[in-house]
Design a protein around this motif. Structure first.
Motif, PDB file in Angstrom:
ATOM      1  N   UNK A  18       0.805  -1.216   0.000  1.00 61.28           N
ATOM      2  CA  UNK A  18       0.000   0.000   0.000  1.00 61.28           C
ATOM      3  C   UNK A  18       0.839   1.268   0.000  1.00 61.28           C
ATOM      4  N   UNK A  19       2.167   1.141   0.062  1.00 61.67           N
ATOM      5  CA  UNK A  19       2.999   2.336  -0.070  1.00 61.67           C
ATOM      6  C   UNK A  19       3.391   2.592  -1.519  1.00 61.67           C
ATOM      7  N   UNK A  20       2.988   1.693  -2.419  1.00 66.39           N
ATOM      8  CA  UNK A  20       3.144   1.882  -3.862  1.00 66.39           C
ATOM      9  C   UNK A  20       1.752   2.131  -4.433  1.00 66.39           C
ATOM     10  N   UNK A  21       1.553   3.281  -5.034  1.00 67.06           N
ATOM     11  CA  UNK A  21       0.239   3.664  -5.541  1.00 67.06           C
ATOM     12  C   UNK A  21       0.328   3.809  -7.063  1.00 67.06           C
ATOM     13  N   UNK A  22      -0.689   3.331  -7.754  1.00 68.27           N
ATOM     14  CA  UNK A  22      -0.763   3.413  -9.213  1.00 68.27           C
ATOM     15  C   UNK A  22      -1.822   4.437  -9.588  1.00 68.27           C
ATOM     16  N   UNK A  23      -1.469   5.364 -10.489  1.00 67.09           N
ATOM     17  CA  UNK A  23      -2.415   6.336 -11.032  1.00 67.09           C
ATOM     18  C   UNK A  23      -2.471   6.132 -12.533  1.00 67.09           C
ATOM     19  N   UNK A  24      -3.676   5.989 -13.059  1.00 69.52           N
ATOM     20  CA  UNK A  24      -3.827   5.750 -14.495  1.00 69.52           C
ATOM     21  C   UNK A  24      -4.745   6.804 -15.109  1.00 69.52           C
ATOM     22  N   UNK A  25      -4.173   7.583 -15.992  1.00 61.24           N
ATOM     23  CA  UNK A  25      -4.923   8.594 -16.743  1.00 61.24           C
ATOM     24  C   UNK A  25      -5.264   8.076 -18.134  1.00 61.24           C
ATOM     25  N   UNK A  26      -4.898   6.846 -18.404  1.00 61.54           N
ATOM     26  CA  UNK A  26      -5.142   6.183 -19.678  1.00 61.54           C
ATOM     27  C   UNK A  26      -6.575   5.649 -19.682  1.00 61.54           C
ATOM     28  N   UNK A  27      -7.426   6.101 -20.628  1.00 63.57           N
ATOM     29  CA  UNK A  27      -8.813   5.638 -20.647  1.00 63.57           C
ATOM     30  C   UNK A  27      -8.951   4.152 -21.003  1.00 63.57           C
ATOM     31  N   UNK A  28      -7.881   3.547 -21.494  1.00 59.44           N
ATOM     32  CA  UNK A  28      -7.903   2.126 -21.843  1.00 59.44           C
ATOM     33  C   UNK A  28      -7.087   1.282 -20.870  1.00 59.44           C
ATOM     34  N   UNK A  29      -6.962   1.724 -19.644  1.00 56.39           N
ATOM     35  CA  UNK A  29      -6.173   1.011 -18.636  1.00 56.39           C
ATOM     36  C   UNK A  29      -6.918  -0.198 -18.060  1.00 56.39           C
ATOM     37  N   UNK A  30      -8.207  -0.290 -18.279  1.00 53.24           N
ATOM     38  CA  UNK A  30      -9.045  -1.324 -17.669  1.00 53.24           C
ATOM     39  C   UNK A  30      -8.518  -2.741 -17.799  1.00 53.24           C
ATOM     40  N   UNK A  31      -7.919  -3.073 -18.923  1.00 54.47           N
ATOM     41  CA  UNK A  31      -7.390  -4.414 -19.127  1.00 54.47           C
ATOM     42  C   UNK A  31      -6.253  -4.762 -18.182  1.00 54.47           C
ATOM     43  N   UNK A  32      -5.591  -3.763 -17.639  1.00 53.67           N
ATOM     44  CA  UNK A  32      -4.461  -3.991 -16.731  1.00 53.67           C
ATOM     45  C   UNK A  32      -4.836  -3.773 -15.262  1.00 53.67           C
ATOM     46  N   UNK A  33      -6.057  -3.335 -15.034  1.00 57.90           N
ATOM     47  CA  UNK A  33      -6.483  -2.961 -13.683  1.00 57.90           C
ATOM     48  C   UNK A  33      -6.365  -4.113 -12.688  1.00 57.90           C
ATOM     49  N   UNK A  34      -6.824  -5.270 -13.059  1.00 57.44           N
ATOM     50  CA  UNK A  34      -6.802  -6.421 -12.164  1.00 57.44           C
ATOM     51  C   UNK A  34      -5.383  -6.772 -11.740  1.00 57.44           C
TER      52      UNK A  34
END
Length: 126
Positions: free
Chosen positions: A5-21
């Motif tokens: 939880x000390x590593x946070x991911x921010x995604x501004x890519x509208x097609x990031x959903x495939x990598x979300x899991x």
């Protein structure tokens, strides 16, 4: 591998959903609102396994990923005050982004395909 939880991911890519899991299994993830990202987040929320680790945010009034990132930093820092690393997708480490991150102790930048990662020095964590 344990949840970090000390590593946070921010995604501004509208097609990031495939990598979300893949990322949500290990890290808190903040992902911009889009049909693909919302659908992927809802699938995770329905499983209940990673529901607390995925936040969908709206970029409605933010003109660029850079502005969206800068606008979100206070919120990210409030929700994850002990963050040590941010992995950012769909935004570049422009001079304005680097300057904003300096206020939070962001000191070491690493360019990566589609974005960047920044590490925060131990002194910034107090």
């Amino acid at each position: 591998m344990p949840f970090l939880d000390d590593d946070v991911v921010l995604a501004f890519d509208p097609d990031f959903g495939g990598r979300l899991s893949e990322f949500a299994a290990l890290h808190p993830v903040w992902v911009c609102q889009s049909p693909a990202n919302r659908e992927a987040a809802e699938r995770l929320w329905a499983k209940d396994g990673h529901a607390h680790q995925v936040t969908v945010f709206t970029r409605a009034n933010m003109t660029s990923p850079e502005n969206a990132f800068i606008s979100l930093m206070d919120t990210i820092d409030q929700h994850h005050p002990m963050w040590r690393r941010l992995s950012v997708f769909g935004c570049q480490a422009t001079p304005a982004v680097r300057e904003a991150l300096a206020d939070y102790g962001g000191s070491t930048f690493e360019e990566m395909p589609g974005g960047f990662a920044v590490d925060r020095g131990a002194l910034a964590l107090g």
